[in-house]
Design a protein around this motif. Structure first.
Motif, PDB file in Angstrom:
ATOM      1  N   TRP A 159      20.305  -2.932 -13.769  1.00  0.00           N
ATOM      2  CA  TRP A 159      19.221  -3.042 -12.808  1.00  0.00           C
ATOM      3  C   TRP A 159      19.178  -4.452 -12.222  1.00  0.00           C
ATOM      4  CZ3 TRP A 159      16.320  -7.004 -14.577  1.00  0.00           C
ATOM      5  CH2 TRP A 159      16.346  -7.252 -15.965  1.00  0.00           C
ATOM      6  N   GLY A 160      18.482  -4.579 -11.106  1.00  0.00           N
ATOM      7  CA  GLY A 160      18.352  -5.897 -10.522  1.00  0.00           C
ATOM      8  C   GLY A 160      17.282  -5.944  -9.454  1.00  0.00           C
ATOM      9  N   ALA A 161      16.856  -7.166  -9.159  1.00  0.00           N
ATOM     10  CA  ALA A 161      15.944  -7.441  -8.053  1.00  0.00           C
ATOM     11  C   ALA A 161      16.733  -8.197  -6.993  1.00  0.00           C
ATOM     12  CB  ALA A 161      14.754  -8.263  -8.530  1.00  0.00           C
ATOM     13  N   LEU A 162      16.689  -7.701  -5.765  1.00  0.00           N
ATOM     14  CA  LEU A 162      17.494  -8.235  -4.670  1.00  0.00           C
ATOM     15  C   LEU A 162      16.564  -8.722  -3.565  1.00  0.00           C
ATOM     16  CD1 LEU A 162      20.372  -8.417  -3.281  1.00  0.00           C
ATOM     17  CD2 LEU A 162      19.882  -6.161  -2.349  1.00  0.00           C
ATOM     18  N   THR A 163      16.841  -9.912  -3.047  1.00  0.00           N
ATOM     19  CA  THR A 163      16.071 -10.425  -1.908  1.00  0.00           C
ATOM     20  C   THR A 163      17.022 -10.833  -0.795  1.00  0.00           C
ATOM     21  OG1 THR A 163      16.038 -12.670  -2.839  1.00  0.00           O
ATOM     22  CG2 THR A 163      14.154 -11.240  -3.325  1.00  0.00           C
ATOM     23  N   VAL A 164      16.589 -10.617   0.429  1.00  0.00           N
ATOM     24  CA  VAL A 164      17.323 -11.046   1.624  1.00  0.00           C
ATOM     25  C   VAL A 164      16.351 -11.830   2.489  1.00  0.00           C
ATOM     26  CG1 VAL A 164      18.656 -10.320   3.638  1.00  0.00           C
ATOM     27  CG2 VAL A 164      18.733  -8.945   1.530  1.00  0.00           C
ATOM     28  N   ASP A 165      16.731 -13.060   2.887  1.00  0.00           N
ATOM     29  CA  ASP A 165      15.842 -13.830   3.751  1.00  0.00           C
ATOM     30  C   ASP A 165      16.229 -13.621   5.216  1.00  0.00           C
ATOM     31  OD1 ASP A 165      17.981 -15.515   4.361  1.00  0.00           O
ATOM     32  OD2 ASP A 165      17.332 -17.123   3.013  1.00  0.00           O
ATOM     33  N   LYS A 166      15.497 -14.233   6.133  1.00  0.00           N
ATOM     34  CA  LYS A 166      15.706 -14.010   7.558  1.00  0.00           C
ATOM     35  C   LYS A 166      17.053 -14.527   8.041  1.00  0.00           C
ATOM     36  CE  LYS A 166      10.816 -13.920   8.850  1.00  0.00           C
ATOM     37  NZ  LYS A 166       9.751 -14.548   9.682  1.00  0.00           N
ATOM     38  N   ALA A 167      17.642 -15.470   7.306  1.00  0.00           N
ATOM     39  CA  ALA A 167      18.962 -15.989   7.666  1.00  0.00           C
ATOM     40  C   ALA A 167      20.093 -15.122   7.123  1.00  0.00           C
ATOM     41  CB  ALA A 167      19.119 -17.421   7.169  1.00  0.00           C
ATOM     42  N   GLY A 168      19.747 -14.049   6.402  1.00  0.00           N
ATOM     43  CA  GLY A 168      20.773 -13.170   5.843  1.00  0.00           C
ATOM     44  C   GLY A 168      21.304 -13.606   4.497  1.00  0.00           C
ATOM     45  N   ASN A 169      20.645 -14.563   3.858  1.00  0.00           N
ATOM     46  CA  ASN A 169      21.068 -14.992   2.528  1.00  0.00           C
ATOM     47  C   ASN A 169      20.594 -13.988   1.483  1.00  0.00           C
ATOM     48  OD1 ASN A 169      22.293 -17.611   3.197  1.00  0.00           O
ATOM     49  ND2 ASN A 169      20.209 -18.164   3.807  1.00  0.00           N
ATOM     50  N   VAL A 170      21.513 -13.561   0.642  1.00  0.00           N
ATOM     51  CA  VAL A 170      21.253 -12.529  -0.363  1.00  0.00           C
ATOM     52  C   VAL A 170      21.215 -13.164  -1.744  1.00  0.00           C
ATOM     53  CG1 VAL A 170      22.116 -10.385  -1.393  1.00  0.00           C
ATOM     54  CG2 VAL A 170      22.448 -10.818   1.052  1.00  0.00           C
ATOM     55  N   ARG A 171      20.250 -12.734  -2.550  1.00  0.00           N
ATOM     56  CA  ARG A 171      20.181 -13.181  -3.944  1.00  0.00           C
ATOM     57  C   ARG A 171      19.902 -11.985  -4.832  1.00  0.00           C
ATOM     58  NH1 ARG A 171      15.949 -17.507  -6.731  1.00  0.00           N
ATOM     59  NH2 ARG A 171      17.009 -17.650  -8.747  1.00  0.00           N
ATOM     60  N   LEU A 172      20.741 -11.806  -5.845  1.00  0.00           N
ATOM     61  CA  LEU A 172      20.602 -10.699  -6.798  1.00  0.00           C
ATOM     62  C   LEU A 172      20.472 -11.264  -8.198  1.00  0.00           C
ATOM     63  CD1 LEU A 172      20.742  -7.657  -7.562  1.00  0.00           C
ATOM     64  CD2 LEU A 172      23.232  -7.921  -7.673  1.00  0.00           C
ATOM     65  N   GLN A 173      19.456 -10.780  -8.939  1.00  0.00           N
ATOM     66  CA  GLN A 173      19.262 -11.152 -10.341  1.00  0.00           C
ATOM     67  C   GLN A 173      18.933  -9.897 -11.126  1.00  0.00           C
ATOM     68  OE1 GLN A 173      16.301 -14.473  -9.976  1.00  0.00           O
ATOM     69  NE2 GLN A 173      17.872 -15.629 -11.064  1.00  0.00           N
TER      70      GLN A 173
END
Length: 395
Positions: free
Chosen positions: A193-207
């Protein structure tokens, strides 16, 4: 490991012998005529071998490119990170030696007669890069100088969004589920499982976490098509999760793409000592934080199912809503878990019926399916966790 839209005929495979030195010479003689970029940009992608993905010979790279074609970069192969810099020549080609620290230092005498210590670095890899498809992609080859010696492919895409000029429509929060081995013969049976975020610049972070309890931490940047490369080393460098993912509007999942999860043979460990190679079809959902008085999932008659692993058989518990973030076992069953309103993740524990064994578990909800998936790990091994609405026929 190709992006879904790339075919083998598309890959630019540069022969290292001869062409490396030609690229280096061209770069030094024509750096002033490098490709012109309208704005600073970035590329990221994967490094892999055509013969198959192996930990230690697979990885991730990123380039941050200035308007004059100069760039700084970083790569991660296995667990080995490295930084580098270079410049594309007028043909859009760059020859880049990548050095890493050895942990040994030498004494350097400065011009003012003062002395400093400098780490001795060795040449670890050589990158040969080529801009293609109107500067939207970068491809090429990598040559490794380790004791085994190997070469592989490099394939990446240009960042597609800008927070001010062209914000990413995918911006927001997501939950991700990474299914394990459905047969549970050699690999984990539960759901990562994971929590994924995408900001307005298209930067992706998965934890998050894989179903064998390996931690997942990754960053990337989206292409204009909404694609991004994922590479996560695991098991002390003996394993990895790798592949291309792409945001989609398909029903049931916000992400499309196949990942490869490899864990090499590791004698002496308690679980999965023989290793495994699994293909994973990722499940994902946009996550919208509910109001404080609303539950994360809409479960009128919720149930918790734990099974597989070494439990022998699965068991089911009915659930009762205690609060928008807390569920408890109904009818006196010893089950408890809590949701995180901010991320859509959950954790809890359940007592195995007829025993004194208590299983701890973690997972993530998928709001687009009104379900939660996760895994448990105990002395009995690993198994799956499912939270869902009780089927109508079972009421």
């Amino acid at each position: 490991m190709k992006h879904p839209k790339h075919h083998s005929s598309y890959l630019l495979l540069l022969a290292v012998t001869g062409q490396c030195f030609a690229a280096e010479q061209a770069a030094s003689s024509a750096s002033s005529n490098a490709p012109a970029f309208a704005v600073k940009t970035a590329y990221n992608g994967l490094i892999y071998r055509e013969q198959g993905v192996l930990p230690g010979e697979t990885g991730y790279f990123r380039l941050d490119v200035s308007r004059n074609g100069g760039f700084t970069g970083k790569l991660l192969i296995g667990k080995q990170p490295a930084g580098f810099s270079g410049r594309f020549n007028q043909e859009g080609t760059a020859y880049v030696p990548v050095k890493v620290g050895t942990g040994q230092y030498e004494l350097i005498l400065n011009s003012d007669l003062s002395a400093d210590y400098r780490e001795i670095k060795k040449l670890e890899w050589t990158l040969v890069l080529q801009l293609t498809n109107g500067l939207d992609e970068v491809a090429g080859q990598i040559l490794s100088y380790d004791r085994n010696g190997w070469s592989g492919n490099v394939l990446g895409e240009r960042a597609g969004y800008s927070a001010s000029a062209h914000p990413a429509p995918q911006a927001g929060s997501y939950t991700v589920v990474l299914p394990g081995d459905p047969d549970a013969q050699s690999g984990p049976a539960g759901y990562g499982w994971g929590a994924l975020t995408v900001d307005k610049a298209g930067n992706v972070r998965l934890q998050g976490s894989l179903a064998d309890n390996s931690k997942v931490t990754a960053r990337a940047v989206l292409s204009a098509a909404g694609a991004w490369p994922l590479f996560v080393p695991s098991d002390g460098g003996r394993g990895m999760l790798v592949g291309w993912l792409e945001f989609t509007n398909a029903a049931g999942s916000e992400l499309a793409g196949q990942l490869i999860w490899v864990r090499l043979r590791h004698p002496g460990v308690r679980f999965y000592a023989e290793g495994f190679t699994n293909q994973i079809s990722v499940l994902a959902s946009r996550y919208v934080r509910p109001a404080s008085h609303q539950p994360v999932l809409n479960l009128a008659n919720g149930i918790l199912v734990l099974g597989k692993g070494e439990l022998g058989s699965s068991f089911t518990n009915s659930l009762a809503l205690r609060s928008p973030t807390e569920l408890r076992g109904a009818g006196g069953s010893r089950v408890m878990f809590n949701f995180s309103l901010s991320s859509g993740l959950f954790l809890g524990r359940a007592e195995v019926p007829g025993t004194t064994l208590t299983l701890g578990f973690r997972g993530a909800v998928l709001q687009n399916r009104n379900v939660g998936f996760g895994y448990f790990i105990s002395d009995l091994g690993n198994g799956e966790v499912i939270i869902e609405e009780q089927p109508l026929g079972a009421l």
